[in-house]
Design a protein around this motif. Structure first.
Motif, short mmCIF file in Angstrom:
data_model
loop_
_atom_site.label_atom_id
_atom_site.label_comp_id
_atom_site.label_asym_id
_atom_site.label_seq_id
_atom_site.Cartn_x
_atom_site.Cartn_y
_atom_site.Cartn_z
N ALA A 17 -2.03 3.18 -55.96
CA ALA A 17 -2.98 3.23 -54.85
C ALA A 17 -2.55 4.24 -53.79
N LEU A 18 -1.25 4.46 -53.65
CA LEU A 18 -0.77 5.40 -52.64
C LEU A 18 -0.97 6.85 -53.06
N GLU A 19 -0.83 7.12 -54.36
CA GLU A 19 -0.80 8.50 -54.85
C GLU A 19 -1.98 9.34 -54.35
N PRO A 20 -3.26 8.91 -54.59
CA PRO A 20 -4.36 9.79 -54.13
C PRO A 20 -4.43 9.89 -52.61
N ALA A 21 -4.16 8.79 -51.90
CA ALA A 21 -4.28 8.80 -50.44
C ALA A 21 -3.18 9.65 -49.82
N ALA A 22 -1.97 9.56 -50.37
CA ALA A 22 -0.84 10.29 -49.78
C ALA A 22 -0.94 11.79 -50.09
N ARG A 23 -1.60 12.14 -51.21
CA ARG A 23 -1.58 13.53 -51.66
C ARG A 23 -2.31 14.48 -50.72
N ILE A 24 -3.39 14.01 -50.09
CA ILE A 24 -4.19 14.93 -49.27
C ILE A 24 -3.61 15.12 -47.88
N ILE A 25 -2.58 14.35 -47.54
CA ILE A 25 -2.07 14.40 -46.17
C ILE A 25 -1.30 15.69 -45.93
N ASP A 26 -1.55 16.31 -44.76
CA ASP A 26 -0.86 17.55 -44.40
C ASP A 26 0.64 17.35 -44.33
N ARG A 27 1.40 18.37 -44.78
CA ARG A 27 2.86 18.31 -44.68
C ARG A 27 3.31 18.38 -43.22
N LYS A 28 2.70 19.27 -42.46
CA LYS A 28 3.08 19.42 -41.05
C LYS A 28 1.85 19.28 -40.17
N PRO A 29 1.41 18.06 -39.94
CA PRO A 29 0.16 17.86 -39.20
C PRO A 29 0.35 18.13 -37.71
N LEU A 30 -0.79 18.37 -37.04
CA LEU A 30 -0.76 18.62 -35.60
C LEU A 30 -0.44 17.35 -34.82
N ARG A 31 -0.95 16.20 -35.31
CA ARG A 31 -0.68 14.94 -34.62
C ARG A 31 0.14 14.04 -35.53
N PRO A 32 1.13 13.32 -35.00
CA PRO A 32 1.99 12.49 -35.84
C PRO A 32 1.24 11.54 -36.75
N ILE A 33 0.14 10.95 -36.24
CA ILE A 33 -0.53 9.92 -37.06
C ILE A 33 -1.11 10.52 -38.34
#
Lengths: 376, 376
Positions: free
Chosen positions: A13-29
Motif C-alpha cells: 500500500a505504501l509503494e504507489p503513494a510513496a513513489r510520487i512524493i518529491d525528494r526535496k519538497p518545498l514544504r516539510p509535509i
C-alpha cells in the motif's frame, strides 16, 4: 492511533503513494504520507500537489486515528523490518512508535489536518476501459512527449475522442515538435463520447501506465477539463491536468504519402541502434536510401566516423532518399508494436509516417531532416 | 594493416583495455586504444597514463601494422556488430574500415607512435601468488581506502611484508583515517621477502581485483617502489604507484583489548543496515550497548527519528557501551569474511577491533566515537 498490520500489506500500500512524493519538497509535509486508521483498514495517501495516490491495506485497528509520517523512512522500514507483523502506535509525544520483532523505531510526525488534498470536484465525465488498453496507449505515446518546460502544453499525453472515417475513437497523442505519435482504441468506450480532450502531464501518465500495466481488469476514469481521477484495484490516482490546448495535430498528417516501404521491426531497430554508435553532439541525421529490396542507413559524423548498414526491405520503384533524427527514429521504432513496420513517405512533404501496417491504430509521424549529405 | 578477427575475441581483448580509459581525457589520443597486428595476433593497449592494460587476441593478419583508434567506439562496435567475423583494414586516408555482415564503418585514427607508454624499468622484485589470494586481500581492504584527494598517500591499498609473531606475512592494508582494515596471507609467497612496501592507487587496485577475481590460476607480480606490473591469463597491467610513505599502522592496533563479544555476521549486518534507515547528514553515530547475551544498537537522529534494535551476542561481564560511525561499521561488516564476528573492545582505548575470529588473517580497526547519547 494504534494498529497491527502485515509487513507485506503495508509495503504494497505504501509503494504507489510513496513513489510520487518529491525528494526535496518545498514544504516539510510534502515529504510525508498521510495515514488514516479506521474500521478494518489503514488508508494511505501520498501527493506532490499535482498527483495524489490513495491506497489502503487491511489492518487490525485498536485505536482509530490519523497522522502524517515521513514517507521514505516508513517505506524503508516496511521493506527491511525483521518481522512479518508490524505494530504502529502514536505515543504521548505524538511520535509514531513502529515495533517489529526486536526492532523499535520512533518517527517524527506532522498533524494530518495540514496534509494537502486535490479536491475532485466537477469530474463530470466518467467511463471504464480495459486497463491494458489504457496502458498500451500510454506505452506507445509517452516516450514521445516533450520535456521542454518552455512549451508546457506538449509536456504530456493528449487523450481525446478522434473523429475518424470509421467513426469516433479514443486516442492518445504526444509530440515533441519533431515527431507526433498516436495510438487509437478500436472501440470507443461507452460513455466516453462527449468527454473533453485532456492533456495528462508526463509524470501522471507514467503513474497511470504503472497502475494499468499488465493488468487484466478494468480501470475507471472520471475527468473534467482540469482534473482526472483513475481507480483500479483499490488504488485511486487523482491528478491536475495541463491547462492549455494541445496543438491540432490531425490536419498535418499526410495520409496520402505514396512511397511505401516495409521492413522487419527487429532488423530496423538493430540497424538504428548501431547507427547510434556514431554519436555526435552537433548532428543527429541518419540518411535512409531506399532502392529495390534494400534500405541503406548511413550516418556521417565529422568526429565519430561514418557507418553504412543495409537491411532487407519491401520497396519498389525509383530509388528514394530521406533523412531522420536517428535518436527520435530509435525511440519510435523501439515503441511501435508489431513484427513489421510500414514507412509511408513522400518526396514532396516534410512528414514521413511509420505504422505497424496499413490502417493500424498506431502511427508515428517523423519530421524529415533537410540536411545535405556530407561527402563520405 | 588488414586482419580478420572473431567478434567475441575482439570484444574480450578490448574490454579490459577500453575500461580504464578516461571518458574526457586531456589529450585526444587518451580516448584511443593502440592496435598492433603482427604474427598471428592483434595486440591491444589502453592507458590513462597511470594504468596501462595490454591484451591480445588471435587474428588472421593479412597486412601487419599498428594504429590508434577511438576506444569507446570500437568497443561499442565489437559488442553490437551483426556478424561473428570482423575485418579491420586501414584505407588510403588512414581511416579504419570495419566490415561485418552488411555493416561498413569508417573510424578516424591517430598515429600509434604518439601513444603513451608506461616504461616498465627497474621492476626488480618479482613473485607469483594464487590470483584468488590477491583478489581476497583487495576485496577486504579496497572499500576502506580514503577517497580524500588532499591526503593522496592513503588513497590506495598498501601491500607489504608484515613482521608477525608467526613470521613474515604478505599483507594488504587500507585506511581512511577513521578505520584501518587489513588482510594477511597465511604464507609469504616465495621471493616476496625483501620487496618494498607499495601503495597501489584505488583505481589500479580495482582493476587488479577484476583481473584476479574468481580466477583459479596464478598472477605474476613484478614491482619497484614506484611501479607495479601484474600478468595473468594473457593480460598485462602496468601501473604507477603512490609515491609517498603509508602511515605506520601496526603500532596503533590495540591487540590487548579485553572486552570480547561474538555476534553472527548476518544478524549484525542486517541490524546495521536497518539502523542506516535513520540517515542524517549531520550525525553518523550508532550506539552499541553490550549486556549479558544481548547487543543493542541505537541510533538517535533529531530529524529522522530514533531506532533501537537488539541482536543475540556472546558477551559476559559488566555491561559496556561504545559508539561507531554507522556508515563505516556497515561497510566493514559487509566486507569481513566469516559467519561470526569477534569484537575486541576496551573502555580505555579509542580503537575497537573487529575480526572474524581469534588470530584471523582479517582485521578491522574502527575508531570509537566520543559522542554523548542524546536523551531519547
Amino acid at each position: 492511533m494504534k494498529l497491527t498490520i502485515a509487513r507485506e500489506a503495508l509495503l504494497a500500500a505504501l509503494e504507489p503513494a510513496a513513489r510520487i512524493i518529491d525528494r526535496k519538497p518545498l514544504r516539510p509535509i510534502l515529504s510525508h504520507v498521510r495515514l488514516v486508521a479506521e474500521g478494518e483498514s489503514l488508508a494511505i495517501c501520498g501527493t506532490d500537489q499535482d498527483i495524489e495516490i490513495r491506497t489502503s491495506a487491511t489492518a487490525v485497528i485498536e485505536t482509530p486515528g490519523e497522522i502524517a509520517v515521513p514517507a521514505a523512512t516508513l517505506h524503508d522500514l516496511a521493506r527491511r523490518l525483521p518481522a512479518d507483523e508490524i505494530v504502529l502506535a502514536l505515543d504521548d509525544d505524538r511520535r509514531m512508535l513502529v515495533s517489529a520483532g526486536r526492532n523499535r523505531t520512533r518517527l517524527p510526525t506532522l498533524p494530518s489536518v495540514d496534509y494537502p488534498v486535490i479536491v475532485p470536484e466537477g469530474l463530470d465525465h466518467g467511463f471504464t476501459l480495459a486497463a491494458e488498453d489504457l496502458a498500451q496507449m500510454l506505452r506507445e505515446t509517452l516516450h514521445a512527449a516533450s520535456s521542454d518546460n518552455t512549451r508546457p502544453f506538449i509536456c504530456g499525453v493528449y487523450l481525446h475522442v478522434a473523429e475518424t472515417t470509421e467513426g469516433p475513437r479514443l486516442a492518445a497523442v504526444s509530440t515533441n515538435g519533431s515527431s507526433v505519435v498516436t495510438r487509437r482504441l478500436l472501440d470507443l468506450p461507452e460513455k466516453a463520447s462527449g468527454m473533453p480532450g485532456i492533456t495528462i502531464p508526463s509524470k501522471t501518465a507514467g503513474e497511470l501506465l504503472r497502475l494499468c500495466d499488465k493488468a487484466k481488469d478494468e480501470v475507471a476514469l472520471s475527468l473534467s477539463a482540469t482534473k482526472l481521477r483513475a481507480t483500479r484495484a483499490g488504488v485511486t490516482l487523482t491528478s491536475v491536468l495541463i491547462n492549455s490546448a494541445f496543438p491540432p495535430y490531425e490536419r498535418i498528417i499526410p495520409w496520402e504519402n505514396e512511397r511505401i516501404a516495409i521492413v522487419e521491426t527487429d532488423a530496423l531497430q538493430a540497424a538504428v541502434e548501431r547507427i547510434s554508435i556514431m554519436a555526435d553532439a552537433h548532428d543527429s541525421a541518419a540518411h535512409l536510401d531506399f532502392s529495390d529490396g534494400t534500405l541503406a542507413l548511413t550516418r556521417i559524423s565529422p568526429s565519430a566516423g561514418e557507418m553504412r548498414e543495409e537491411i532487407t526491405c519491401e520497396f519498389e520503384g525509383e530509388p528514394f532518399s530521406t533523412a531522420f533524427d536517428y535518436r527520435l527514429l530509435a525511440r519510435i521504432v523501439a515503441n511501435l508494436p508489431g513484427d513489421t513496420l510500414m514507412l509511408r513517405m513522400s518526396s514532396k512533404r516534410d512528414g514521413n509516417i511509420l505504422t505497424p501496417r496499413e490502417g493500424s491504430p498506431s502511427m508515428a509521424l517523423l519530421g524529415r531532416m533537410h540536411v545535405a549529405r556530407p561527402v563520405a
